[in-house]
Each structure stands twice: as structure tokens, then as C-alpha cells.
Design an enzyme around this catalytic site. Structure first.
Site, mmCIF file in Angstrom:
data_model
loop_
_atom_site.group_PDB
_atom_site.id
_atom_site.type_symbol
_atom_site.label_atom_id
_atom_site.label_comp_id
_atom_site.label_asym_id
_atom_site.label_seq_id
_atom_site.Cartn_x
_atom_site.Cartn_y
_atom_site.Cartn_z
ATOM 1 N N CYS A 195 7.932 28.267 33.535
ATOM 2 C CA CYS A 195 9.253 29.466 33.408
ATOM 3 C C CYS A 195 9.556 29.759 34.818
ATOM 4 C CB CYS A 195 8.730 30.645 32.515
ATOM 5 S SG CYS A 195 9.311 30.232 30.757
ATOM 6 N N ASN B 202 5.810 13.991 26.954
ATOM 7 C CA ASN B 202 4.962 14.423 25.925
ATOM 8 C C ASN B 202 5.641 15.559 25.303
ATOM 9 O OD1 ASN B 202 2.823 12.392 26.000
ATOM 10 N ND2 ASN B 202 1.845 13.554 27.493
ATOM 11 N N PHE C 103 -3.656 8.085 12.379
ATOM 12 C CA PHE C 103 -4.727 7.809 13.461
ATOM 13 C C PHE C 103 -4.660 6.401 13.403
ATOM 14 C CE2 PHE C 103 -5.745 12.277 11.542
ATOM 15 C CZ PHE C 103 -6.200 12.681 12.857
ATOM 16 N N CYS D 127 3.862 31.520 30.861
ATOM 17 C CA CYS D 127 4.134 30.104 31.115
ATOM 18 C C CYS D 127 4.373 29.299 32.605
ATOM 19 C CB CYS D 127 5.462 29.734 30.376
ATOM 20 S SG CYS D 127 6.214 28.046 30.569
ATOM 21 N N ARG E 284 1.004 -1.303 -0.021
ATOM 22 C CA ARG E 284 0.035 -0.135 -0.078
ATOM 23 C C ARG E 284 0.939 1.221 0.014
ATOM 24 N NH1 ARG E 284 -3.867 0.877 4.460
ATOM 25 N NH2 ARG E 284 -5.312 1.954 3.051
ATOM 26 N N HIS F 11 12.623 28.566 27.740
ATOM 27 C CA HIS F 11 11.414 28.285 27.436
ATOM 28 C C HIS F 11 11.392 28.013 25.829
ATOM 29 C CE1 HIS F 11 6.800 28.696 27.298
ATOM 30 N NE2 HIS F 11 7.007 29.192 25.884
ATOM 31 N N HIS G 65 11.178 4.015 24.629
ATOM 32 C CA HIS G 65 10.433 4.016 23.390
ATOM 33 C C HIS G 65 10.129 5.551 22.916
ATOM 34 C CE1 HIS G 65 9.095 -0.410 23.641
ATOM 35 N NE2 HIS G 65 9.110 -0.271 24.944
ATOM 36 N N TYR H 251 -9.971 -0.378 11.714
ATOM 37 C CA TYR H 251 -9.404 -1.587 12.098
ATOM 38 C C TYR H 251 -8.461 -1.734 13.088
ATOM 39 C CZ TYR H 251 -7.568 -6.195 10.711
ATOM 40 O OH TYR H 251 -6.950 -7.599 10.764
ATOM 41 N N GLN I 136 7.704 14.356 32.495
ATOM 42 C CA GLN I 136 6.805 13.938 33.625
ATOM 43 C C GLN I 136 7.103 12.524 34.407
ATOM 44 O OE1 GLN I 136 2.629 14.397 33.693
ATOM 45 N NE2 GLN I 136 2.599 15.436 31.535
ATOM 46 N N GLY J 3 -1.229 15.922 22.883
ATOM 47 C CA GLY J 3 -1.862 16.533 24.129
ATOM 48 C C GLY J 3 -0.732 17.302 24.974
ATOM 49 N N GLN K 127 -2.018 -1.309 12.487
ATOM 50 C CA GLN K 127 -1.518 -1.607 10.851
ATOM 51 C C GLN K 127 -0.565 -0.658 10.483
ATOM 52 O OE1 GLN K 127 -2.674 0.308 8.061
ATOM 53 N NE2 GLN K 127 -1.853 -1.239 6.596
ATOM 54 N N HIS L 166 10.136 20.097 28.802
ATOM 55 C CA HIS L 166 9.690 19.280 30.236
ATOM 56 C C HIS L 166 9.314 17.976 30.008
ATOM 57 C CE1 HIS L 166 5.397 20.317 28.828
ATOM 58 N NE2 HIS L 166 5.088 19.201 29.789
ATOM 59 N N SER M 27 0.300 20.152 26.960
ATOM 60 C CA SER M 27 -0.078 21.502 27.241
ATOM 61 C C SER M 27 0.817 22.672 27.027
ATOM 62 C CB SER M 27 -0.666 21.400 28.569
ATOM 63 O OG SER M 27 0.397 21.117 29.597
ATOM 64 N N HIS N 197 7.164 24.498 26.867
ATOM 65 C CA HIS N 197 8.441 24.757 27.399
ATOM 66 C C HIS N 197 8.870 23.251 27.657
ATOM 67 C CE1 HIS N 197 10.550 26.992 30.830
ATOM 68 N NE2 HIS N 197 11.188 25.756 30.926
#
Ligand code: H2U
Ligand code: ZN
Length: 355
Positions: free
Chosen positions: A62, A162, A321, A59, A35, A122, A307, A325, A177, A168, A332, A175, A170, A173
Site C-alpha cells: 500500500c 500469482n 492436486f 500491507c 470419470r 488494496h 497462460h 500418477y 512480478q 502461494g 491427468q 500486484h 503472500s 494487494h
């Protein structure tokens, strides 16, 4: 050219749809290489690059600024860590459980959530920080892993980053978690089981044998240094999913020696530069360390790795996305792990902004 002479009646993973096995989770993914050859007429434009100031008065990460919970950050330089003002896990949750015939089960969960600022600046991201600055992040991970992991009620410490609004995140800056919990979460539980089983059968860690095989094949490698290798795993699900694997089997970051800690900082930078260069954009991902549980047990099969799960597929804006399936059946991918690795490997090692 070899594809012309290839026997198209004989199964091979470059031409035919197939399933690939993930030995770390025991799960399968579907790969549809045929494909990737279909025409693509979507946009491939670059996004406008926002230039961020070194200090943003609005921020919450900061130095000197007030956070959403009303607390104020000190005028820190380098790294800074604080307890998440909106922690998903709390240390004082009472013990307890519910079980109504196995159909309605709930267990109390205790934990600790922290936010780690990687730099006072920042405007930076990991690929734009120096190895010395990233090494400070690695040192902070070590301090926090040691401190949080030694608590009686904590049995697993998840360190992660992240990056990008698309994931997602936020706040731009730089960072990361930490979410630490009294039970071992779902993904590390799968990896604990598979790595233990492999070690018992082979007397070596799954990831050291896997890494040796990948170093021989040279097909999915991206970058490496004396202590770590970054590659696209054979079983990658996301288009440009990667893993950083320690060359020496260690259960957690506390077992790394000084030069290996610098090696981790170095490969984190090298890999994220490749990522940024792919679509000449600040590349979004969720990344995190996987390490042995901190319940006091010995986990000789556990092999430290990191990872990276990035959603971008074709450009700075076109993302993959996991729908249809993939939600209902099996994840996939079209572009193969080998094609993704080749693209990343062949990109320049210098950040595109410094060209
Ligand atoms: P991201 O890494 O996904 O952007 O999340 C940032 C975390 O920062 C999020 O878990 C916390 C949120 O609860 N936070 C604070 O602890 N204090 C604040 O003032 C705002 C956000
Ligand atoms: Zn900031």
C-alpha cells in the site's frame, strides 16, 4: 442425447480415455472423460467473502507503507514498481560454472526481480479494476519489458501474476512480478523450440494456425475482442486452464499497437470476471505472458500469449492436486477442455459482486 446414438465401439475423445498432445511443449497429458460422470459427494460451499479496505496499514504494497526490507513506498496512485526486496535472482552474481563429468553441473545465473503494484487500492483485483486501470498495468509491463530486456545480461523477461493464498501469493494487494534472467528458463525454451520448428515448416506461427482452427471449431472459446481470444487449450492440464492469444502474431508486447494494448487489458478483465463468476469467489491462479527471448535475436515463430493456471476444481475450496500418477508419470484431467470452456463461456460477463 447424441451420446446414446454414438457408436461406443469407436474411439472418440468425449467418452474414452486418451492422451492429448501439447504442440507448444511437445508433451502429452492424459484425459479421462468417463470419470467426470462419477458421483461427487464433496462439499460445494462458497467461502465467506472477506471485504478488504482500500488502504491497509499493515500491507507492504500500500502507498506510504514500510516494506519488509525497511524501504518505504511513495504515496503512489495507479501503478508502482520496485526491485524485489528478496530477489531470487541478482544482477551482480559472478560468472562461473561447475561441471564434474556431467553428474554435478551448475551455472551461475544473473537476473532482476521486480514487484509491480497494479493499483494503489488494496481492495481491488484485476476483474474489479476498470479497463483503463488495467491498461496502465499493460503500459507498465511494456516499460519494464523494454528496460529490463535491453540489459546485456538479460535474455528472457518473465512477467507474471500469482493470485490467491492457495497459489502461494503472500498479499491480496493487486500486484504482479517480473523475474528476468540471463538464460531462457525451461518452459519458454520448450516453446521457443516448438514454435521455431513449426514456423520453419509452415511459414506461419503455430499459434496463429491454432487460433484460426479454434475460431472455426468454436468448441473451446471463452471470450474474445478484436485483438485477443481467450480459450481453453485442447491440451489444458489444469481443470480451468486457459490461454489468451493475440489475433495478430507479435513476438512481444512492444509490438502491440495502442488499441491492441487496450485489447489485452480488456480480455484480462473479461476472462478474470468469468473466473470469479465460476464459483462466486476471488479465483486464484498463476498467470503470465510468454514472449520471445530478449537476447537480440529475431523470433518470427514466437507468438505472444498469456497462460492462466488455476488450481480450483469444483468449488471455492476444492482444488486439484498434481499428485500420484501426475507427479510420477503424466498430468491427468477428468473434465474435458470442451466442458470447461462451455462452463466458462456460459457464465455472465458481469462480475457477480455487481449483479
Ligand atoms: P507474491 O506475488 O507471490 O505474493 O510475492 C510477493 C513478492 O514481494 C515476493 O517475491 C516480495 C517478495 O519477495 N516482497 C518485497 O519485495 N518486499 C516486501 O516488503 C515483502 C515482499
Ligand atoms: Zn495494500
Amino acid at each position: 442425447m447424441h451420446s446414446i446414438s454414438r457408436n461406443m465401439n469407436k474411439f472418440n475423445i468425449e467418452d474414452f480415455p486418451h492422451k492429448r498432445y501439447n504442440p507448444l511443449t511437445g508433451e502429452w497429458i492424459l484425459v479421462s472423460p468417463h470419470r467426470a460422470k462419477r458421483p461427487w459427494q464433496g462439499q460445494v460451499e462458497k467461502t465467506a467473502q472477506e471485504e478488504r479496505p482500500a488502504y491497509d496499514p499493515g500491507c507492504y504494497l500500500c502507498p506510504g507503507n514500510e516494506r519488509a526490507g525497511g524501504k518505504r513506498n511513495p504515496n503512489y496512485k495507479g501503478t508502482y514498481v520496485f526491485t524485489n526486496d528478496f530477489s531470487a535472482l541478482l544482477s551482480d552474481t559472478p560468472d562461473g560454472n561447475i561441471d564434474e563429468g556431467g553428474l554435478f553441473m551448475a551455472n551461475s545465473e544473473k537476473g532482476i526481480c521486480k514487484v509491480l503494484c497494479f493499483s494503489e487500492n488494496h481492495s481491488l483485483t484485476v476483474p474489479e479494476m476498470s479497463v483503463t486501470e488495467i491498461r496502465k498495468v499493460v503500459d507498465l509491463w511494456c516499460i519494464e519489458f523494454q528496460e529490463i530486456g535491453s540489459r546485456d545480461f538479460i535474455n528472457y523477461v518473465q512477467i507474471f501474476e500469482n493470485k490467491g493464498a492457495i497459489m502461494g501469493c503472500s498479499n491480496p494487494h493487486p500486484h504482479g512480478q517480473i523475474w528476468a534472467s540471463s538464460s531462457v528458463p525451461v518452459e519458454p525454451t520448450k516453446e521457443s523450440f516448438t514454435q521455431k520448428t513449426y514456423f520453419e515448416q509452415h511459414g506461419a506461427t503455430l499459434l496463429s494456425d491454432y487460433l484460426q482452427a479454434e475460431l472455426k471449431k468454436q468448441e473451446r472459446l471463452i471470450v474474445q475482442n478484436d485483438s485477443f481470444v481467450a480459450l481453453v487449450p485442447f491440451w489444458a492440464t489444469w481443470p480451468f486452464e486457459t490461454m489468451i492469444i493475440s489475433q495478430r502474431p507479435v513476438q512481444n508486447i512492444l509490438e502491440l499497437n495502442d488499441s491492441e494494448k487496450t485489447g489485452l487489458a480488456d480480455i484480462y478483465k473479461k476472462l478474470t470476471i468469468k473466473y470469479d463468476n465460476l464459483f462466486e469467489t476471488s479465483f486464484a491462479y498463476s498467470a503470465g505472458l510468454h514472449q520471445a527471448p530478449t537476447d537480440g535475436g529475431d523470433y518470427p515463430g514466437w507468438h505472444l500469449h498469456m497462460h492462466f493456471y488455476p488450481p480450483l476444481l469444483r468449488s471455492a475450496t476444492v482444488k486439484k492436486f498434481m499428485v500420484g500418477y501426475e507427479m510420477l508419470a503424466t498430468p491427468q484431467r477428468d473434465i474435458t477442455a470442451e466442458q470447461a470452456a462451455k462452463r466458462l463461456r456460459e457464465l455472465p460477463d458481469i462480475h457477480y459482486k455487481n449483479k
